[in-house]
Design a protein around this motif. Structure first.
Motif, PDB file in Angstrom:
ATOM      1  N   ILE A   1      37.616  41.753  36.674  1.00  0.00           N
ATOM      2  CA  ILE A   1      37.391  40.914  37.818  1.00  0.00           C
ATOM      3  C   ILE A   1      37.543  41.116  39.650  1.00  0.00           C
ATOM      4  CG2 ILE A   1      38.012  37.981  38.918  1.00  0.00           C
ATOM      5  CD1 ILE A   1      38.035  38.162  35.236  1.00  0.00           C
ATOM      6  N   ASN A   2      35.844  40.937  40.040  1.00  0.00           N
ATOM      7  CA  ASN A   2      35.786  41.169  42.010  1.00  0.00           C
ATOM      8  C   ASN A   2      36.161  40.191  42.370  1.00  0.00           C
ATOM      9  OD1 ASN A   2      34.700  43.693  41.870  1.00  0.00           O
ATOM     10  ND2 ASN A   2      32.923  43.032  41.244  1.00  0.00           N
ATOM     11  N   ASP A   3      36.784  39.770  43.411  1.00  0.00           N
ATOM     12  CA  ASP A   3      37.868  39.030  44.612  1.00  0.00           C
ATOM     13  C   ASP A   3      36.389  38.805  45.153  1.00  0.00           C
ATOM     14  OD1 ASP A   3      40.181  38.362  46.929  1.00  0.00           O
ATOM     15  OD2 ASP A   3      38.319  38.789  47.119  1.00  0.00           O
TER      16      ASP A   3
ATOM     17  N   HIS B   1      34.888  37.033  48.025  1.00  0.00           N
ATOM     18  CA  HIS B   1      34.221  37.546  49.389  1.00  0.00           C
ATOM     19  C   HIS B   1      33.770  38.477  49.156  1.00  0.00           C
ATOM     20  CE1 HIS B   1      38.853  35.817  50.304  1.00  0.00           C
ATOM     21  NE2 HIS B   1      38.435  35.452  51.323  1.00  0.00           N
TER      22      HIS B   1
ATOM     23  N   SER C   1      31.656  47.739  39.270  1.00  0.00           N
ATOM     24  CA  SER C   1      31.295  46.160  37.912  1.00  0.00           C
ATOM     25  C   SER C   1      31.808  45.255  38.252  1.00  0.00           C
ATOM     26  CB  SER C   1      32.053  47.572  36.796  1.00  0.00           C
ATOM     27  OG  SER C   1      31.305  48.867  36.434  1.00  0.00           O
TER      28      SER C   1
ATOM     29  N   ARG D   1      40.305  43.573  34.150  1.00  0.00           N
ATOM     30  CA  ARG D   1      40.383  44.488  35.109  1.00  0.00           C
ATOM     31  C   ARG D   1      38.170  44.818  36.356  1.00  0.00           C
ATOM     32  NH1 ARG D   1      38.238  49.792  34.614  1.00  0.00           N
ATOM     33  NH2 ARG D   1      40.402  50.170  35.643  1.00  0.00           N
TER      34      ARG D   1
ATOM     35  N   VAL E   1      30.491  37.847  48.204  1.00  0.00           N
ATOM     36  CA  VAL E   1      29.674  37.548  46.860  1.00  0.00           C
ATOM     37  C   VAL E   1      29.987  36.017  46.990  1.00  0.00           C
ATOM     38  CG1 VAL E   1      30.346  37.762  44.515  1.00  0.00           C
ATOM     39  CG2 VAL E   1      31.356  39.179  45.226  1.00  0.00           C
TER      40      VAL E   1
ATOM     41  N   TYR F   1      41.895  37.699  44.980  1.00  0.00           N
ATOM     42  CA  TYR F   1      42.754  38.712  45.725  1.00  0.00           C
ATOM     43  C   TYR F   1      44.270  38.027  46.797  1.00  0.00           C
ATOM     44  CZ  TYR F   1      39.847  41.928  43.121  1.00  0.00           C
ATOM     45  OH  TYR F   1      39.356  42.386  42.480  1.00  0.00           O
TER      46      TYR F   1
ATOM     47  N   THR G   1      34.976  50.780  51.376  1.00  0.00           N
ATOM     48  CA  THR G   1      35.104  51.395  50.589  1.00  0.00           C
ATOM     49  C   THR G   1      33.679  52.201  50.492  1.00  0.00           C
ATOM     50  OG1 THR G   1      36.266  49.731  49.660  1.00  0.00           O
ATOM     51  CG2 THR G   1      35.057  51.171  47.830  1.00  0.00           C
TER      52      THR G   1
ATOM     53  N   TYR H   1      47.060  41.904  48.966  1.00  0.00           N
ATOM     54  CA  TYR H   1      46.060  42.364  48.246  1.00  0.00           C
ATOM     55  C   TYR H   1      45.855  43.368  49.035  1.00  0.00           C
ATOM     56  CZ  TYR H   1      43.524  44.534  45.051  1.00  0.00           C
ATOM     57  OH  TYR H   1      42.644  45.909  43.799  1.00  0.00           O
ATOM     58  N   TRP H   2      44.793  42.447  50.130  1.00  0.00           N
ATOM     59  CA  TRP H   2      43.960  43.480  50.779  1.00  0.00           C
ATOM     60  C   TRP H   2      44.869  43.990  52.171  1.00  0.00           C
ATOM     61  CZ3 TRP H   2      39.401  44.387  48.792  1.00  0.00           C
ATOM     62  CH2 TRP H   2      38.896  43.613  48.152  1.00  0.00           C
TER      63      TRP H   2
ATOM     64  N   ARG I   1      45.725  47.720  51.250  1.00  0.00           N
ATOM     65  CA  ARG I   1      44.905  48.365  50.809  1.00  0.00           C
ATOM     66  C   ARG I   1      44.082  48.780  52.367  1.00  0.00           C
ATOM     67  NH1 ARG I   1      46.168  46.159  47.212  1.00  0.00           N
ATOM     68  NH2 ARG I   1      46.281  47.354  45.055  1.00  0.00           N
TER      69      ARG I   1
ATOM     70  N   ASP J   1      44.637  50.008  42.424  1.00  0.00           N
ATOM     71  CA  ASP J   1      43.978  48.642  42.569  1.00  0.00           C
ATOM     72  C   ASP J   1      43.795  47.478  41.637  1.00  0.00           C
ATOM     73  OD1 ASP J   1      42.990  49.498  45.473  1.00  0.00           O
ATOM     74  OD2 ASP J   1      41.674  50.672  44.054  1.00  0.00           O
ATOM     75  N   TYR J   2      44.333  47.751  40.867  1.00  0.00           N
ATOM     76  CA  TYR J   2      43.949  47.057  39.016  1.00  0.00           C
ATOM     77  C   TYR J   2      45.999  46.791  39.101  1.00  0.00           C
ATOM     78  CZ  TYR J   2      39.336  49.218  38.957  1.00  0.00           C
ATOM     79  OH  TYR J   2      38.797  49.575  38.934  1.00  0.00           O
TER      80      TYR J   2
END
Ligand SMILES: C[S@@+](CC[C@H](N)C(=O)[O-])C[C@H]1O[C@@H](n2cnc3c(N)ncnc32)[C@H](O)[C@@H]1O
Length: 216
Positions: A115-117, A119, A56, A113, A121, A170, A210, A174-175, A178, A89-90
């Motif tokens: 909203i994507n990063d 990269h 999403s 929550r 995109v 992010y 992922t 963040y990355w 993960r 992740d949130y």
């Protein structure tokens, strides 16, 4: 329009002065929601969870000018020793790092929550996080300043077109967090050795892992 927050001269001393309406206890939750809500009555953005899109994301419901406030990031505001922040992740560090508080949108939250990063995109982030303060009524009607984590259209961008995905950066941390967690899980030493040098590399790695995991 001028908004007065203090009583004018000669205001009757026995008459409470209000800078906004006072909410009576007779109001039902649904009635309160009409007056005070975290949802914008005229939404700037909408969530998309289409099968054609692997996860999403949040998209602009109308053209948004640079600097526009889109939405606030909501979720569980919690105490967060640095060692345990970033499991979700949130989860988003909030205010001063030394304050050790964060907002976790994993189990509760709003459209923010999703909203994507940016990269993979788009070329760069068209939105930014920026904390700000609003005046609210605290307990016993006392006026207080409340901190919020706002998402704004990147003032350095050309804005967000209607239907365009809203994306943030992010950040490297963040990355990196993960990537570390996933590599640990998979006991993939070769990937750990090839730790990416820049944020783009890091996000791309997490994305590919992922997809392999079938997550999201
Ligand atoms: C705050 S969530 C964003 C909303 C998420 N897409 C969803 O559907 O719930 C953060 C997670 O979304 C995914 N994500 C965010 N940006 C991404 C990107 N540019 N490419 C791939 N996955 C991304 C990652 O799994 C990340 O941990």
């Amino acid at each position: 329009m001028t908004t007065y927050t203090r009583p004018p001269q000669n205001w009757p001393t026995n008459l409470p002065y209000l800078s906004t309406v006072h909410l009576d206890s007779s109001l039902a939750p649904s009635q309160r929601e009409l007056v005070q809500s975290t949802r914008s009555p005229d939404p700037d953005a909408y969530m998309v969870s289409a099968q054609s899109y692997p996860q999403s994301g949040l998209f602009a419901a109308r053209q948004l000018a640079p600097g526009t406030h889109i939405i606030d990031y909501t979720g569980l505001l919690h105490s967060c020793p640095l060692s345990t922040c970033s499991i979700s992740d949130y989860d988003l560090a909030f205010l001063d790092r030394d304050a050790s508080i964060a907002i976790d949108g994993a189990g509760m939250g709003n459209e923010a929550r999703f909203i994507n990063d940016y990269h993979g995109v788009r070329d760069g982030p068209n939105a930014v996080f920026e904390e700000y303060y609003v005046k609210v009524k605290g307990p016993k009607g006392k006026e207080m300043w409340e901190a919020r984590m706002g998402v704004w259209v990147n003032p350095l961008s050309t804005g967000v077109a209607k239907g365009e995905e809203i994306c943030l950066s992010y950040g490297k941390g963040y990355w990196r967090a993960r990537l570390g967690a996933m590599e640990q899980r998979k006991e993939d030493d070769s990937r750990a050795g090839a730790a990416a040098k820049n944020e783009t590399d890091l996000s791309e790695k997490v994305m590919s892992m992922t997809v392999k995991d079938g997550k999201g």
